[in-house]
Write an enzyme that holds these catalytic residues in place. Structure first.
Site, PDB file in Angstrom:
ATOM      1  N   LYS A  54       0.840  -1.204   0.000  1.00 36.58           N
ATOM      2  CA  LYS A  54       0.000   0.000   0.000  1.00 36.58           C
ATOM      3  C   LYS A  54       0.876   1.255   0.000  1.00 36.58           C
ATOM      4  O   LYS A  54       0.591   2.217  -0.727  1.00 36.58           O
ATOM      5  CB  LYS A  54      -0.945  -0.020   1.211  1.00 36.58           C
ATOM      6  CG  LYS A  54      -2.081  -1.042   1.066  1.00 36.58           C
ATOM      7  CD  LYS A  54      -2.870  -1.290   2.345  1.00 36.58           C
ATOM      8  CE  LYS A  54      -3.835  -2.466   2.158  1.00 36.58           C
ATOM      9  NZ  LYS A  54      -4.561  -2.851   3.384  1.00 36.58           N
ATOM     10  N   GLN A  98      -5.175  -2.134   9.764  1.00 33.21           N
ATOM     11  CA  GLN A  98      -4.953  -3.398   9.062  1.00 33.21           C
ATOM     12  C   GLN A  98      -5.471  -4.568   9.904  1.00 33.21           C
ATOM     13  O   GLN A  98      -5.206  -4.654  11.101  1.00 33.21           O
ATOM     14  CB  GLN A  98      -3.446  -3.559   8.772  1.00 33.21           C
ATOM     15  CG  GLN A  98      -3.090  -4.733   7.891  1.00 33.21           C
ATOM     16  CD  GLN A  98      -3.607  -4.610   6.462  1.00 33.21           C
ATOM     17  OE1 GLN A  98      -3.726  -3.521   5.911  1.00 33.21           O
ATOM     18  NE2 GLN A  98      -3.932  -5.738   5.862  1.00 33.21           N
ATOM     19  N   ASP A 121     -11.383   2.092   3.973  1.00 30.90           N
ATOM     20  CA  ASP A 121     -11.607   0.655   3.755  1.00 30.90           C
ATOM     21  C   ASP A 121     -13.090   0.365   3.511  1.00 30.90           C
ATOM     22  O   ASP A 121     -13.446  -0.712   3.027  1.00 30.90           O
ATOM     23  CB  ASP A 121     -11.188  -0.140   5.000  1.00 30.90           C
ATOM     24  CG  ASP A 121      -9.854  -0.843   4.826  1.00 30.90           C
ATOM     25  OD1 ASP A 121      -9.482  -1.140   3.682  1.00 30.90           O
ATOM     26  OD2 ASP A 121      -9.196  -1.101   5.853  1.00 30.90           O
TER      27      ASP A 121
HETATM   28  N1  GUN Z   1      -6.611  -7.395   5.788  1.00 28.72           N
HETATM   29  C1  GUN Z   1      -6.759  -8.047   4.619  1.00 28.72           C
HETATM   30  N2  GUN Z   1      -7.314  -7.235   3.692  1.00 28.72           N
HETATM   31  C2  GUN Z   1      -7.518  -6.046   4.317  1.00 28.72           C
HETATM   32  C3  GUN Z   1      -8.054  -4.794   3.885  1.00 28.72           C
HETATM   33  O1  GUN Z   1      -8.474  -4.607   2.749  1.00 28.72           O
HETATM   34  N3  GUN Z   1      -8.085  -3.814   4.818  1.00 28.72           N
HETATM   35  C4  GUN Z   1      -7.660  -3.991   6.082  1.00 28.72           C
HETATM   36  N4  GUN Z   1      -7.751  -2.965   6.940  1.00 28.72           N
HETATM   37  N5  GUN Z   1      -7.152  -5.128   6.513  1.00 28.72           N
HETATM   38  C5  GUN Z   1      -7.086  -6.148   5.623  1.00 28.72           C
END
Ligand code: GUN
Length: 295
Positions: A54, A98, A121
């Site tokens: 990211k 996350q 998200d």
């Molecule tokens: N863990 C796996 N995929 C994601 C996501 O898209 N966002 C977040 N915050 N955690 C994740």
């Protein structure tokens, strides 16, 4: 019949260029670059990799990114304090916590404490509810990436039978809602299948578009797929294999080698849905910095 391999990597690169252009235009106008924050608690290896990707993606389009790395023994209270701080920090346009979080932290409680206007998200109930009602919202990254893949690959969804296998909160359930909405590039008839579905194969064989989001390697086999269907594979798994340099290879929820001979279009793993997911997060961050969803 030749099968179209849906190149998520190339489509994501195209969208990144569009986002980079918009970010550059903001900076030209003396606006700040959008700012995304990621919060990561503990040492989960997959989470570390996701957050690193990211950050890299943000950099590639001119979005500012920062990461708060907290130790695994961080208390729920401490994390909630950080969430409160980020909600109030005007320098932060959007942020993500996350997942997964360590077991001693209530994930839902943390997600619900995030200001919906900064919830890039799209996991907060306010955003999930808005999506459900077709109101402006931050759409969750993977489902939104799938929608964009279908649209840019010119795969018709209106009136088609979409079968989604897997009902998770972050993929299966939201993508089934998004595809069934009365909207451009949606308007599909959707069946959502899950672990208690009876006669699964009978249903998947009816799919014009089959979305595999079950989280089991190679779960969708060729006998479950109608000839000429479009197959979208959301899974990504490391399969141990000593003959590979890294000791593993990546595979999805679909038996790609066989299914790709029968489908009319299919997403590969890696290089299909995965790259689109990060691009959706970048798009939401851009929307957040423009206050385009919550005015
Ligand atoms: N863990 C796996 N995929 C994601 C996501 O898209 N966002 C977040 N915050 N955690 C994740």
């Amino acid at each position: 019949m030749s099968t179209k391999i849906i190149d998520g990597k190339a489509i994501a690169a195209e969208i990144k260029k569009e986002i980079a252009k918009e970010v550059a235009a903001m900076i030209d106008k003396d606006d700040n670059a959008p700012h995304l924050v990621a919060v990561i608690v503990g040492e989960d290896a997959a989470s570390q990799t996701y957050v690193a990707s990211k950050e890299k993606a943000c950099k590639s389009v001119g979005i500012t990114s920062s990461v708060y790395r907290l130790p695994a023994n961080t208390s729920e209270m401490e994390l909630l304090e950080l969430v409160d701080f980020l909600n109030r920090d005007e320098e932060v346009d959007g942020y993500i916590v996350q997942l997964p979080l360590p077991d001693h932290i209530n994930e839902q409680k943390v997600l619900m404490a995030i200001d919906p206007a900064k919830d890039v998200d799209g996991f907060h109930p306010e955003n999930a509810g808005r999506m459900m009602l077709g109101l402006p919202s931050y759409l969750p990254a993977t489902p939104n990436g799938i929608m964009e893949l279908l649209e840019r690959s010119k795969i018709e969804t209106a009136g088609k039978h979409v079968v989604v296998v897997g009902r998770s909160n972050i993929v299966g359930t939201p993508v089934s809602v998004m595809l069934s909405r009365k909207a451009k590039n949606a308007d599909a008839t959707v069946t959502l299948c899950h672990s208690r579905t009876k006669n699964l194969k009978e249903i998947t064989l009816q799919a014009d578009i089959l979305i595999a989001a079950i989280g089991k390697v190679g779960f969708v086999t060729v006998d479950m797929v109608k000839a000429g269907a479009t197959v979208i594979d959301v899974g990504i798994h490391r399969v141990e294999d000593a003959s590979k340099e890294k000791g593993y290879y990546l595979a999805g929820d679909v038996d790609y080698d066989e299914v790709s001979k029968k489908a009319s279009a299919i997403t590969p793993v890696p290089g299909g849905v995965g790259p689109m997911t990060i691009v959706s997060l970048l798009r939401n961050t851009l929307l957040a910095s423009k206050k385009a969803v919550y005015q």
